[in-house]
Design a protein around this motif. Sequence first.
Motif, mmCIF file in Angstrom:
data_model
loop_
_atom_site.group_PDB
_atom_site.id
_atom_site.type_symbol
_atom_site.label_atom_id
_atom_site.label_comp_id
_atom_site.label_asym_id
_atom_site.label_seq_id
_atom_site.Cartn_x
_atom_site.Cartn_y
_atom_site.Cartn_z
ATOM 1 N N GLU A 263 0.840 -1.288 0.020
ATOM 2 C CA GLU A 263 -0.004 0.053 0.042
ATOM 3 C C GLU A 263 0.786 1.287 -0.146
ATOM 4 O OE1 GLU A 263 -3.975 -1.616 2.344
ATOM 5 O OE2 GLU A 263 -2.618 -0.823 3.297
ATOM 6 N N TRP A 264 1.945 1.436 0.683
ATOM 7 C CA TRP A 264 2.918 2.352 0.782
ATOM 8 C C TRP A 264 3.386 2.638 -0.550
ATOM 9 C CZ3 TRP A 264 8.141 3.657 0.193
ATOM 10 C CH2 TRP A 264 8.623 4.691 0.836
ATOM 11 N N VAL A 265 4.095 1.571 -1.112
ATOM 12 C CA VAL A 265 4.365 1.525 -2.560
ATOM 13 C C VAL A 265 3.488 2.413 -3.903
ATOM 14 C CG1 VAL A 265 5.594 0.321 -4.448
ATOM 15 C CG2 VAL A 265 6.321 -0.175 -2.350
ATOM 16 N N THR A 266 2.244 1.555 -3.443
ATOM 17 C CA THR A 266 1.267 1.978 -4.295
ATOM 18 C C THR A 266 0.956 3.579 -4.134
ATOM 19 O OG1 THR A 266 0.499 -0.308 -4.382
ATOM 20 C CG2 THR A 266 -1.241 1.450 -5.187
ATOM 21 N N ALA A 267 1.101 3.989 -2.907
ATOM 22 C CA ALA A 267 0.724 5.375 -2.618
ATOM 23 C C ALA A 267 1.557 6.289 -3.354
ATOM 24 C CB ALA A 267 0.750 5.818 -1.132
ATOM 25 N N PHE A 268 2.904 6.023 -3.483
ATOM 26 C CA PHE A 268 3.916 6.988 -4.271
ATOM 27 C C PHE A 268 3.582 6.571 -5.638
ATOM 28 C CE2 PHE A 268 5.878 7.106 -0.300
ATOM 29 C CZ PHE A 268 6.748 8.294 0.003
ATOM 30 N N HIS A 269 3.322 5.585 -6.031
ATOM 31 C CA HIS A 269 3.357 5.083 -7.526
ATOM 32 C C HIS A 269 2.044 6.031 -8.139
ATOM 33 C CE1 HIS A 269 1.723 2.774 -11.107
ATOM 34 N NE2 HIS A 269 2.914 2.880 -11.276
ATOM 35 N N ASP A 270 0.928 5.923 -7.445
ATOM 36 C CA ASP A 270 -0.244 6.679 -8.015
ATOM 37 C C ASP A 270 -0.280 8.267 -7.486
ATOM 38 O OD1 ASP A 270 -0.884 4.135 -8.753
ATOM 39 O OD2 ASP A 270 -2.324 3.866 -6.932
ATOM 40 N N ALA A 271 0.595 8.438 -6.899
ATOM 41 C CA ALA A 271 0.635 10.163 -6.143
ATOM 42 C C ALA A 271 0.873 11.138 -7.631
ATOM 43 C CB ALA A 271 1.542 10.338 -5.361
ATOM 44 N N ASP A 272 0.248 12.359 -7.294
ATOM 45 C CA ASP A 272 0.488 13.244 -8.605
ATOM 46 C C ASP A 272 1.655 14.308 -8.120
ATOM 47 O OD1 ASP A 272 -1.646 12.538 -10.723
ATOM 48 O OD2 ASP A 272 -2.713 12.556 -8.888
ATOM 49 N N TYR A 273 1.683 14.443 -7.031
ATOM 50 C CA TYR A 273 2.715 15.335 -6.221
ATOM 51 C C TYR A 273 3.189 14.744 -4.920
ATOM 52 C CZ TYR A 273 5.130 19.704 -5.703
ATOM 53 O OH TYR A 273 6.198 20.697 -5.764
ATOM 54 N N VAL A 274 4.317 14.974 -4.328
ATOM 55 C CA VAL A 274 4.746 14.164 -3.241
ATOM 56 C C VAL A 274 5.349 15.368 -2.409
ATOM 57 C CG1 VAL A 274 6.335 12.573 -1.975
ATOM 58 C CG2 VAL A 274 4.906 12.005 -4.212
ATOM 59 N N ILE A 275 4.951 15.396 -1.085
ATOM 60 C CA ILE A 275 5.976 16.239 -0.028
ATOM 61 C C ILE A 275 6.570 14.952 1.135
ATOM 62 C CG2 ILE A 275 6.103 18.011 1.614
ATOM 63 C CD1 ILE A 275 3.857 19.286 0.317
ATOM 64 N N THR A 276 7.625 15.186 1.156
ATOM 65 C CA THR A 276 8.237 14.216 2.212
ATOM 66 C C THR A 276 9.513 14.744 2.974
ATOM 67 O OG1 THR A 276 9.194 11.866 2.288
ATOM 68 C CG2 THR A 276 9.945 13.047 0.594
ATOM 69 N N ASP A 277 9.823 14.186 4.197
ATOM 70 C CA ASP A 277 11.082 14.662 4.725
ATOM 71 C C ASP A 277 11.864 13.255 5.004
ATOM 72 O OD1 ASP A 277 9.541 13.375 6.723
ATOM 73 O OD2 ASP A 277 9.886 14.803 8.344
ATOM 74 N N SER A 278 11.560 12.314 4.215
ATOM 75 C CA SER A 278 12.171 10.796 4.302
ATOM 76 C C SER A 278 13.029 10.631 2.997
ATOM 77 C CB SER A 278 11.142 9.835 4.416
ATOM 78 O OG SER A 278 11.531 8.534 3.746
ATOM 79 N N PHE A 279 14.168 10.084 3.361
ATOM 80 C CA PHE A 279 15.184 9.746 2.262
ATOM 81 C C PHE A 279 14.376 8.585 1.450
ATOM 82 C CE2 PHE A 279 17.846 6.586 0.446
ATOM 83 C CZ PHE A 279 18.878 7.374 -0.376
#
Length: 365
Positions: A263-279
């Motif tokens: 589910e975590w990988v899919t969330a990134f795959h399907d996102a249109d824009y990402v904000i993160t503070d994680s490597f």
Amino acid sequence: MKKVGILTLPLNDNYGGLLQAVALSGFLSQHGFEVVFLKNEYFKNKWKSLVWSAIARIPFQNVNGARYAHKKRVLHKAFIKNHIPRRTRTLRSIEDFKSIVKQEKLDAIIVGSDQVWRWDYILDGYERYFLSFVDGSKVRKISYAASFGKPQWQAAEKLDEVSKLLADFHAVSARESDGVAICQQLARKDSQLVVDPTLLVKPNFYDQFLIKAKHVSEQKTLLTYVLDEQGKKKDFINAIHESLGTDYAVKSLGLQSDRTAPEWVTAFHDADYVITDSFHGMAFSIMFNKPFVVIGNSHRGVSRFTSLLQQLDLVSRMVDESSLEKYSVKDLVSHKIDYNEINTKLQLLREKSANFLMNALEATR
């Protein structure tokens, strides 16, 4: 060379730590090696382990995070079993590690990736992360994308000891340029810079994890994966969201998320824009060619971000958490990333890193 052991930090609640282990295991398996994952745990005596195991199973409490860690282990259990199928028994002492090397008849052991050499993460038995339990004349000792997490070595009193341990390695590599410099300080002038295992594999490696959406939404997704939430970051995220417009719905992940790894990988795959503070949030944004902003996290180590971003000419995508108000949100949102160029650069880094690892495994002393 046939049988390779992998040693990394204990697999608990960290999505990135889990996925880099799966990626490295998958890469080696694709190249014909039999992979044995060393089931590493924090060093505790037997009775203390039993006590904490019992506490972790008591509901409606979270003493020292024990209940939370237990729930995460249960959450990820099936994924680990499916994608790291060959694992040893739980290893909780140097004696356990020495025994398993003989029992498994390993040809090589790879330590890495992730912050396996970050001093404040390995105080319960740092020697094992420098493979003190391995006879280098019989088993090849390799570090792959090991990270120190900080720009300097944190334990000056251990310099000589760790230098002697690293001298017995067949090949040494680090995930950050600062890490290469530290390895050189520790007398490994031949240390190389390589990419994290999550980037060592190609994007289609993750197709096996993707979950098809049951309902397709017309709204786009602003995904936030923020490990350390505080007011200024929330304000910054709200400003990005406002600039993107009402076409975007916010989807939030975090350390307390109960999402599975797929589910975590899919969330990134399907996102249109990402904000993160994680490597690894940053790594998967790049892997899946997403517009993104990474918030430099000084506590967790900024060089982890800048080292990769500099190699890909993406430094402009990082903002400093201490001065978020100075950045133009409008410019960040409107600036487009040329992923044709980025993917070409990443593929070259991927090939260089793969060559390092294959040469380390296949060459003779």
